[in-house]
Each structure stands twice: as C-alpha cells, then as structure tokens.
Scaffold this motif. Structure first.
Motif, PDB file in Angstrom:
ATOM      1  N   LEU A  14       0.805  -1.223   0.000  1.00 23.75           N
ATOM      2  CA  LEU A  14       0.000   0.000   0.000  1.00 23.75           C
ATOM      3  C   LEU A  14       0.838   1.272   0.000  1.00 23.75           C
ATOM      4  O   LEU A  14       0.404   2.302  -0.496  1.00 23.75           O
ATOM      5  CB  LEU A  14      -0.938   0.026   1.207  1.00 23.75           C
ATOM      6  CG  LEU A  14      -2.063  -0.998   1.205  1.00 23.75           C
ATOM      7  CD1 LEU A  14      -2.848  -0.923   2.501  1.00 23.75           C
ATOM      8  CD2 LEU A  14      -2.976  -0.800   0.012  1.00 23.75           C
ATOM      9  N   THR A  15       2.028   1.205   0.585  1.00 26.96           N
ATOM     10  CA  THR A  15       2.865   2.410   0.646  1.00 26.96           C
ATOM     11  C   THR A  15       3.409   2.783  -0.718  1.00 26.96           C
ATOM     12  O   THR A  15       3.673   3.947  -0.979  1.00 26.96           O
ATOM     13  CB  THR A  15       4.038   2.231   1.624  1.00 26.96           C
ATOM     14  OG1 THR A  15       4.790   1.090   1.235  1.00 26.96           O
ATOM     15  CG2 THR A  15       3.552   2.081   3.043  1.00 26.96           C
ATOM     16  N   GLY A  16       3.589   1.817  -1.592  1.00 24.15           N
ATOM     17  CA  GLY A  16       4.058   2.089  -2.929  1.00 24.15           C
ATOM     18  C   GLY A  16       5.562   2.275  -3.003  1.00 24.15           C
ATOM     19  O   GLY A  16       6.284   2.088  -2.023  1.00 24.15           O
ATOM     20  N   VAL A  17       6.014   2.663  -4.174  1.00 25.97           N
ATOM     21  CA  VAL A  17       7.436   2.871  -4.430  1.00 25.97           C
ATOM     22  C   VAL A  17       7.571   4.071  -5.363  1.00 25.97           C
ATOM     23  O   VAL A  17       6.773   4.249  -6.278  1.00 25.97           O
ATOM     24  CB  VAL A  17       8.083   1.590  -5.007  1.00 25.97           C
ATOM     25  CG1 VAL A  17       7.457   1.166  -6.317  1.00 25.97           C
ATOM     26  CG2 VAL A  17       9.581   1.750  -5.142  1.00 25.97           C
ATOM     27  N   LEU A  51       4.688   2.979 -16.687  1.00 23.43           N
ATOM     28  CA  LEU A  51       3.870   3.212 -15.494  1.00 23.43           C
ATOM     29  C   LEU A  51       2.525   3.833 -15.857  1.00 23.43           C
ATOM     30  O   LEU A  51       1.477   3.429 -15.338  1.00 23.43           O
ATOM     31  CB  LEU A  51       4.603   4.104 -14.500  1.00 23.43           C
ATOM     32  CG  LEU A  51       5.753   3.439 -13.747  1.00 23.43           C
ATOM     33  CD1 LEU A  51       6.605   4.474 -13.042  1.00 23.43           C
ATOM     34  CD2 LEU A  51       5.217   2.408 -12.758  1.00 23.43           C
ATOM     35  N   ARG A  52       2.540   4.812 -16.760  1.00 17.62           N
ATOM     36  CA  ARG A  52       1.270   5.430 -17.181  1.00 17.62           C
ATOM     37  C   ARG A  52       0.392   4.427 -17.919  1.00 17.62           C
ATOM     38  O   ARG A  52      -0.834   4.454 -17.807  1.00 17.62           O
ATOM     39  CB  ARG A  52       1.539   6.674 -18.011  1.00 17.62           C
ATOM     40  CG  ARG A  52       2.016   7.848 -17.164  1.00 17.62           C
ATOM     41  CD  ARG A  52       2.033   9.152 -17.924  1.00 17.62           C
ATOM     42  NE  ARG A  52       3.000   9.165 -18.993  1.00 17.62           N
ATOM     43  CZ  ARG A  52       4.262   9.613 -18.885  1.00 17.62           C
ATOM     44  NH1 ARG A  52       4.703  10.086 -17.758  1.00 17.62           N
ATOM     45  NH2 ARG A  52       5.065   9.590 -19.925  1.00 17.62           N
ATOM     46  N   ASN A  53       1.015   3.532 -18.663  1.00 17.94           N
ATOM     47  CA  ASN A  53       0.265   2.491 -19.354  1.00 17.94           C
ATOM     48  C   ASN A  53      -0.390   1.540 -18.339  1.00 17.94           C
ATOM     49  O   ASN A  53      -1.561   1.159 -18.493  1.00 17.94           O
ATOM     50  CB  ASN A  53       1.171   1.710 -20.308  1.00 17.94           C
ATOM     51  CG  ASN A  53       0.398   0.773 -21.188  1.00 17.94           C
ATOM     52  OD1 ASN A  53      -0.590   1.156 -21.805  1.00 17.94           O
ATOM     53  ND2 ASN A  53       0.837  -0.468 -21.252  1.00 17.94           N
ATOM     54  N   LEU A  54       0.345   1.183 -17.294  1.00 14.69           N
ATOM     55  CA  LEU A  54      -0.233   0.355 -16.229  1.00 14.69           C
ATOM     56  C   LEU A  54      -1.372   1.098 -15.534  1.00 14.69           C
ATOM     57  O   LEU A  54      -2.373   0.490 -15.151  1.00 14.69           O
ATOM     58  CB  LEU A  54       0.846  -0.039 -15.216  1.00 14.69           C
ATOM     59  CG  LEU A  54       1.900  -1.029 -15.702  1.00 14.69           C
ATOM     60  CD1 LEU A  54       2.999  -1.199 -14.663  1.00 14.69           C
ATOM     61  CD2 LEU A  54       1.277  -2.365 -16.049  1.00 14.69           C
ATOM     62  N   PHE A  59      -4.032  -1.094 -13.497  1.00 17.77           N
ATOM     63  CA  PHE A  59      -3.227  -1.948 -12.632  1.00 17.77           C
ATOM     64  C   PHE A  59      -2.513  -1.112 -11.576  1.00 17.77           C
ATOM     65  O   PHE A  59      -2.347  -1.545 -10.442  1.00 17.77           O
ATOM     66  CB  PHE A  59      -2.196  -2.747 -13.437  1.00 17.77           C
ATOM     67  CG  PHE A  59      -1.375  -3.653 -12.567  1.00 17.77           C
ATOM     68  CD1 PHE A  59      -1.837  -4.911 -12.228  1.00 17.77           C
ATOM     69  CD2 PHE A  59      -0.166  -3.231 -12.046  1.00 17.77           C
ATOM     70  CE1 PHE A  59      -1.102  -5.735 -11.385  1.00 17.77           C
ATOM     71  CE2 PHE A  59       0.574  -4.051 -11.205  1.00 17.77           C
ATOM     72  CZ  PHE A  59       0.104  -5.307 -10.876  1.00 17.77           C
ATOM     73  N   ALA A  60      -2.085   0.090 -11.948  1.00 19.66           N
ATOM     74  CA  ALA A  60      -1.317   0.946 -11.041  1.00 19.66           C
ATOM     75  C   ALA A  60      -2.037   2.266 -10.838  1.00 19.66           C
ATOM     76  O   ALA A  60      -2.877   2.671 -11.644  1.00 19.66           O
ATOM     77  CB  ALA A  60       0.074   1.209 -11.617  1.00 19.66           C
ATOM     78  N   GLU A  61      -1.670   2.922  -9.736  1.00 22.06           N
ATOM     79  CA  GLU A  61      -2.184   4.256  -9.460  1.00 22.06           C
ATOM     80  C   GLU A  61      -1.109   5.057  -8.739  1.00 22.06           C
ATOM     81  O   GLU A  61      -0.191   4.484  -8.147  1.00 22.06           O
ATOM     82  CB  GLU A  61      -3.461   4.206  -8.634  1.00 22.06           C
ATOM     83  CG  GLU A  61      -3.267   3.695  -7.227  1.00 22.06           C
ATOM     84  CD  GLU A  61      -4.581   3.558  -6.457  1.00 22.06           C
ATOM     85  OE1 GLU A  61      -5.661   3.663  -7.051  1.00 22.06           O
ATOM     86  OE2 GLU A  61      -4.508   3.338  -5.232  1.00 22.06           O
ATOM     87  N   VAL A  62      -1.248   6.371  -8.812  1.00 18.10           N
ATOM     88  CA  VAL A  62      -0.324   7.242  -8.094  1.00 18.10           C
ATOM     89  C   VAL A  62      -0.805   7.330  -6.654  1.00 18.10           C
ATOM     90  O   VAL A  62      -1.917   7.767  -6.388  1.00 18.10           O
ATOM     91  CB  VAL A  62      -0.268   8.640  -8.746  1.00 18.10           C
ATOM     92  CG1 VAL A  62       0.617   9.577  -7.939  1.00 18.10           C
ATOM     93  CG2 VAL A  62       0.229   8.533 -10.184  1.00 18.10           C
ATOM     94  N   TRP A  75       4.138   5.265  -6.716  1.00 19.44           N
ATOM     95  CA  TRP A  75       3.205   4.410  -7.429  1.00 19.44           C
ATOM     96  C   TRP A  75       2.907   3.166  -6.604  1.00 19.44           C
ATOM     97  O   TRP A  75       3.743   2.706  -5.842  1.00 19.44           O
ATOM     98  CB  TRP A  75       3.814   3.976  -8.760  1.00 19.44           C
ATOM     99  CG  TRP A  75       4.061   5.096  -9.707  1.00 19.44           C
ATOM    100  CD1 TRP A  75       5.161   5.928  -9.726  1.00 19.44           C
ATOM    101  CD2 TRP A  75       3.225   5.526 -10.766  1.00 19.44           C
ATOM    102  NE1 TRP A  75       5.029   6.832 -10.733  1.00 19.44           N
ATOM    103  CE2 TRP A  75       3.856   6.610 -11.391  1.00 19.44           C
ATOM    104  CE3 TRP A  75       1.993   5.094 -11.240  1.00 19.44           C
ATOM    105  CZ2 TRP A  75       3.294   7.271 -12.482  1.00 19.44           C
ATOM    106  CZ3 TRP A  75       1.436   5.749 -12.326  1.00 19.44           C
ATOM    107  CH2 TRP A  75       2.091   6.820 -12.927  1.00 19.44           C
ATOM    108  N   ARG A  76       1.699   2.624  -6.781  1.00 17.89           N
ATOM    109  CA  ARG A  76       1.314   1.379  -6.134  1.00 17.89           C
ATOM    110  C   ARG A  76       0.296   0.662  -7.010  1.00 17.89           C
ATOM    111  O   ARG A  76      -0.242   1.231  -7.974  1.00 17.89           O
ATOM    112  CB  ARG A  76       0.731   1.623  -4.747  1.00 17.89           C
ATOM    113  CG  ARG A  76      -0.597   2.348  -4.781  1.00 17.89           C
ATOM    114  CD  ARG A  76      -1.124   2.575  -3.391  1.00 17.89           C
ATOM    115  NE  ARG A  76      -2.369   3.316  -3.443  1.00 17.89           N
ATOM    116  CZ  ARG A  76      -2.908   3.913  -2.412  1.00 17.89           C
ATOM    117  NH1 ARG A  76      -2.311   3.880  -1.242  1.00 17.89           N
ATOM    118  NH2 ARG A  76      -4.055   4.558  -2.528  1.00 17.89           N
ATOM    119  N   VAL A  77      -0.004  -0.565  -6.640  1.00 20.97           N
ATOM    120  CA  VAL A  77      -1.047  -1.318  -7.330  1.00 20.97           C
ATOM    121  C   VAL A  77      -2.367  -0.602  -7.063  1.00 20.97           C
ATOM    122  O   VAL A  77      -2.636  -0.169  -5.935  1.00 20.97           O
ATOM    123  CB  VAL A  77      -1.092  -2.774  -6.829  1.00 20.97           C
ATOM    124  CG1 VAL A  77      -2.284  -3.511  -7.404  1.00 20.97           C
ATOM    125  CG2 VAL A  77       0.196  -3.492  -7.164  1.00 20.97           C
ATOM    126  N   ALA A  78      -3.192  -0.462  -8.084  1.00 19.78           N
ATOM    127  CA  ALA A  78      -4.481   0.223  -7.938  1.00 19.78           C
ATOM    128  C   ALA A  78      -5.313  -0.465  -6.863  1.00 19.78           C
ATOM    129  O   ALA A  78      -5.447  -1.685  -6.836  1.00 19.78           O
ATOM    130  CB  ALA A  78      -5.228   0.239  -9.268  1.00 19.78           C
TER     131      ALA A  78
END
Length: 101
Positions: A14-17, A51-54, A59-62, A75-78
């Motif tokens: 959840l914290t992302g990278v 990343l923008r494509n994901l 799949f991903a979100e900011v 970024w993290r998994v949506a």
C-alpha cells in the motif's frame, strides 16, 4: 519491463514505491548503461510511459503525486475500482440481460 514493474508495485504494498527507486532498480535489473548522453532521460521516459500504461489499464495508481515536480511520484497497485469500471460492469450486465430476453 511491465512484468518487472508489476512485481515491484506488488511487493511495495500500500505504501508504494517512488519513481526514482523504480528507475534505479530497473537499471540494475536490466543492466542499462546510462553513460551515453541522453540515455538516462530516454530510459526514464520509457519507465514513465510503462507506469502510465499500467495506470491506464487500471493496474497501477499514483499513491502520492509529485509536489510541483520537486519530489518523485509514488506508485502502487491500484486499490479502488474507478467509477468508470463500475459503469462498464453495469453496461455489460445490462447487455447480458437484454440478450437473455
């Protein structure tokens, strides 16, 4: 690279990278030579495009947006269904119901 990014995002939880960390990890993983002029920018542009494509594919979100460009995005998994996803699901169910009649 998409598989690599997905794995990185999933392991971050959840914290992302952040983008810089993803870039550094990708450079090591893919053994990218950043010495030629412009190589770092091109590789970073590729990573950001992926990343923008994901993100477009949900799949991903900011998780944390960059603050005026002074800090990298995180970024993290949506995590949430978007309203459009719910609308698309409802339209599909409505179409199935109409076809069943």
């Amino acid at each position: 690279m998409a598989t690599f990014l997905k794995a990185q995002l999933q392991s971050a939880g959840l914290t992302g990278v952040d983008t810089v960390t993803l870039l550094e990890r990708a450079v090591v993983r893919f053994r990218v030579d950043l010495n030629p002029p412009g190589a770092r920018k091109r590789f970073k542009d590729t990573l950001l495009w992926m990343l923008r494509n994901l993100e477009r594919n949900r799949f991903a979100e900011v998780a944390v947006d960059s603050r005026g460009g002074h800090q990298p995005k995180v970024w993290r998994v949506a995590q949430t269904s978007r309203l459009q996803d719910l609308r698309d699901q409802q339209e599909a169910l409505d179409a199935q119901a109409q076809n069943a009649v």
